[in-house]
Enzyme design. Sequence first.
Site, PDB file in Angstrom:
ATOM      1  N   HIS A 307       0.850  -1.190   0.000  1.00 11.59           N
ATOM      2  CA  HIS A 307       0.000   0.000   0.000  1.00 11.59           C
ATOM      3  C   HIS A 307       0.877   1.229   0.000  1.00 11.59           C
ATOM      4  O   HIS A 307       1.944   1.222   0.616  1.00 11.59           O
ATOM      5  CB  HIS A 307      -0.909   0.008   1.240  1.00 11.59           C
ATOM      6  CG  HIS A 307      -2.060   0.932   1.105  1.00 11.59           C
ATOM      7  ND1 HIS A 307      -1.973   2.264   1.412  1.00 11.59           N
ATOM      8  CD2 HIS A 307      -3.322   0.714   0.665  1.00 11.59           C
ATOM      9  CE1 HIS A 307      -3.136   2.828   1.172  1.00 11.59           C
ATOM     10  NE2 HIS A 307      -3.977   1.920   0.711  1.00 11.59           N
ATOM     11  N   ASP A 365      -7.867  -5.750   0.214  1.00 14.34           N
ATOM     12  CA  ASP A 365      -8.319  -6.606  -0.889  1.00 14.34           C
ATOM     13  C   ASP A 365      -7.856  -8.053  -0.762  1.00 14.34           C
ATOM     14  O   ASP A 365      -8.230  -8.889  -1.577  1.00 14.34           O
ATOM     15  CB  ASP A 365      -7.819  -6.037  -2.228  1.00 14.34           C
ATOM     16  CG  ASP A 365      -8.458  -4.702  -2.538  1.00 14.34           C
ATOM     17  OD1 ASP A 365      -9.676  -4.584  -2.336  1.00 14.34           O
ATOM     18  OD2 ASP A 365      -7.752  -3.780  -2.977  1.00 14.34           O
TER      19      ASP A 365
HETATM   20  N1  CMC Z   1       4.005  -7.448  -4.783  1.00 20.31           N
HETATM   21  C1  CMC Z   1       5.335  -7.430  -5.003  1.00 20.31           C
HETATM   22  N2  CMC Z   1       6.109  -6.338  -4.899  1.00 20.31           N
HETATM   23  C2  CMC Z   1       5.502  -5.196  -4.556  1.00 20.31           C
HETATM   24  C3  CMC Z   1       4.110  -5.135  -4.313  1.00 20.31           C
HETATM   25  C4  CMC Z   1       3.366  -6.325  -4.435  1.00 20.31           C
HETATM   26  N3  CMC Z   1       2.051  -6.331  -4.217  1.00 20.31           N
HETATM   27  N4  CMC Z   1       3.778  -3.865  -3.995  1.00 20.31           N
HETATM   28  C5  CMC Z   1       4.913  -3.152  -4.047  1.00 20.31           C
HETATM   29  N5  CMC Z   1       5.952  -3.960  -4.381  1.00 20.31           N
HETATM   30  C6  CMC Z   1       7.363  -3.568  -4.480  1.00 20.31           C
HETATM   31  C7  CMC Z   1       7.661  -2.846  -5.765  1.00 20.31           C
HETATM   32  O1  CMC Z   1       8.057  -3.739  -6.790  1.00 20.31           O
HETATM   33  C8  CMC Z   1       8.778  -1.910  -5.319  1.00 20.31           C
HETATM   34  O2  CMC Z   1       9.964  -2.677  -5.259  1.00 20.31           O
HETATM   35  P1  CMC Z   1      11.380  -2.010  -5.678  1.00 20.31           P
HETATM   36  O3  CMC Z   1      11.618  -0.918  -4.670  1.00 20.31           O
HETATM   37  O4  CMC Z   1      12.363  -3.123  -5.614  1.00 20.31           O
HETATM   38  O5  CMC Z   1      11.193  -1.473  -7.079  1.00 20.31           O
HETATM   39  C9  CMC Z   1       8.401  -1.528  -3.913  1.00 20.31           C
HETATM   40  O6  CMC Z   1       7.629  -2.632  -3.421  1.00 20.31           O
HETATM   41  C10 CMC Z   1       7.581  -0.245  -3.804  1.00 20.31           C
HETATM   42  O7  CMC Z   1       6.459  -0.395  -4.667  1.00 20.31           O
HETATM   43  P2  CMC Z   1       5.754   0.792  -5.441  1.00 20.31           P
HETATM   44  O8  CMC Z   1       5.050   0.249  -6.631  1.00 20.31           O
HETATM   45  O9  CMC Z   1       6.732   1.903  -5.659  1.00 20.31           O
HETATM   46  O10 CMC Z   1       4.721   1.256  -4.322  1.00 20.31           O
HETATM   47  P3  CMC Z   1       3.441   2.159  -4.529  1.00 20.31           P
HETATM   48  O11 CMC Z   1       3.194   2.831  -3.262  1.00 20.31           O
HETATM   49  O12 CMC Z   1       3.597   3.008  -5.739  1.00 20.31           O
HETATM   50  O13 CMC Z   1       2.279   1.093  -4.865  1.00 20.31           O
HETATM   51  C11 CMC Z   1       0.461  -0.369  -4.645  1.00 20.31           C
HETATM   52  C12 CMC Z   1       1.278   0.756  -3.987  1.00 20.31           C
HETATM   53  C13 CMC Z   1      -0.775  -0.654  -3.799  1.00 20.31           C
HETATM   54  C14 CMC Z   1      -0.020   0.081  -6.030  1.00 20.31           C
HETATM   55  C15 CMC Z   1       1.348  -1.634  -4.762  1.00 20.31           C
HETATM   56  O14 CMC Z   1       1.734  -2.074  -3.479  1.00 20.31           O
HETATM   57  C16 CMC Z   1       0.646  -2.765  -5.515  1.00 20.31           C
HETATM   58  O15 CMC Z   1       0.689  -2.790  -6.743  1.00 20.31           O
HETATM   59  N6  CMC Z   1      -0.010  -3.736  -4.790  1.00 20.31           N
HETATM   60  C17 CMC Z   1      -0.759  -4.776  -5.430  1.00 20.31           C
HETATM   61  C18 CMC Z   1      -2.118  -4.263  -5.856  1.00 20.31           C
HETATM   62  C19 CMC Z   1      -3.030  -4.064  -4.677  1.00 20.31           C
HETATM   63  O16 CMC Z   1      -3.170  -4.935  -3.814  1.00 20.31           O
HETATM   64  N7  CMC Z   1      -3.715  -2.916  -4.654  1.00 20.31           N
HETATM   65  C20 CMC Z   1      -4.715  -2.588  -3.628  1.00 20.31           C
HETATM   66  C21 CMC Z   1      -4.280  -1.482  -2.738  1.00 20.31           C
HETATM   67  S1  CMC Z   1      -5.333  -1.281  -1.290  1.00 20.31           S
HETATM   68  C22 CMC Z   1      -6.951  -0.956  -1.858  1.00 20.31           C
HETATM   69  C23 CMC Z   1      -7.077   0.129  -2.858  1.00 20.31           C
HETATM   70  O17 CMC Z   1      -6.302   1.086  -2.919  1.00 20.31           O
HETATM   71  O18 CMC Z   1      -8.023   0.087  -3.605  1.00 20.31           O
END
Ligand code: CMC
Length: 430
Positions: A307, A365
């Site tokens: 998140h 989720d």
């Molecule tokens: N699985 C594997 N690696 C992950 C995940 C994941 N679910 N989420 C983040 N990472 C890694 C990402 O690859 C990155 O690694 P590195 O620093 O080596 O490049 C690091 O963690 C930071 O990730 P980010 O993409 O920069 O983080 P963000 O804050 O931009 O993204 C997020 C947040 C929710 C989009 C992301 O965690 C994600 O894609 N999660 C899976 C989808 C999900 O479950 N979404 C629902 C969120 S909660 C309900 C809602 O908002 O609706």
Amino acid sequence: MAETRTATLSIDGKEVQLPILSPTEGPDVVDIRKLYAQADVFTYDPGFTSTAACDSTITFIDGDAGILLHRGYPIEQLAAKSHYLEVCSLLLNGELPTPDELEKFENTVTRHTMIHEQMHNFFRGFRRDAHPMATMVGVVGAMSAFYHDSLDINNSRQREIAAFRLIAKMPTIAAMAYKYSIGQPFVYPRNDLDYASNFLHMCFAVPAEPYDVNPTISRAMDRILMLHADHEQNASTSTVRLASSSGANPFACIAAGIACLWGPAHGGANQAALEMLREIGTPDRIPDFIAKVKDKNSNVRLMGFGHRVYKNFDPRAKVMKQSADEVLDLLGVKDNPLLQVAKELERIALEDDYFIQRKLYPNVDFYSGIILEAMGFPTSMFTPIFAVARTVGWISQWKEQLADPQLKIGRPRQLYMGSSMRDYVEVENR
Ligand code: CMC
């Protein structure tokens, strides 16, 4: 917002003083509104990782501590003691309603549950295999073509009616999108049922036989709605605020929010998480899946994990996990294989350095799909249910924004990296 301290920014020897704003909760905020006028520079923050786009009194998240408050009340207390329509009233109006206020609020929502009969024709224009989110974006946007008496955003009474209409009609629209997709007749709302029971009734009843809503299932649905009701400035809420900043009508703004919510990084993650659990299938396949997630070339993410704000457990996920156990128990589902995979996946991920270092925890989720599937919903309905629940959050934030005397059209700047000015070249000379 007390404004007693300033931050000093030094650019090429020139110093600029920027006010520091102190919120009631959370980190201080450096006010850069006058930065461009004073120093001729922009700030750069794609994804808004360090930028507050508004002030708000509705919801607070402490991502490090895993705390979520609505109008100051912890989500755990609301989930245990309140119910969805009371939370709606709290989010919209700022305080817990008195018994009279609550009764009036519930009555008003209940009296707006039907949609204009002519809107049924819209559903029939979609293909049966349309994703219900696609149908909802269209039908909710089309509400602006029907409810002309609640389009004037400068009229507080019209704003109020639009809010009630959206909260009341969204379950009807989501249920109709579902019924249409499975070829069953639409089921009209029943105003003698509570909000969650009415939604279950519209989704699962058929004219051929009576349908009794199980009160425990209805309570679980109500809790799912509460847990999704608002989440401060997430992507879909920010979309609603940006759309509204131009003066767009409420139905158009909420349709924009639904479109944004659909993406798998946001609300679409509940569908994606369940599909991922199905694909994994059995606990023995988890290590291979985790290896894929950690492989930077694979583009595979552990859906329902991670998140932007929570760097700790999402408090909603904890309640959801407990609810999953309760619902499956009630339905007599012993050893649900998906729940087993989910719990084992969570255990393994939380012990793995990749997830520990990046502070990735289960989010709302991760477990919600297991409950919804056990209730009988297909995966395509998971995100529409999120949209039903989040409507009150979108509307509360929209209402707050319109009441803000400082409201300006949202208009980000950019770091332009394209060509400098150059002369046009005629086609024969290229
Ligand atoms: N699985 C594997 N690696 C992950 C995940 C994941 N679910 N989420 C983040 N990472 C890694 C990402 O690859 C990155 O690694 P590195 O620093 O080596 O490049 C690091 O963690 C930071 O990730 P980010 O993409 O920069 O983080 P963000 O804050 O931009 O993204 C997020 C947040 C929710 C989009 C992301 O965690 C994600 O894609 N999660 C899976 C989808 C999900 O479950 N979404 C629902 C969120 S909660 C309900 C809602 O908002 O609706």
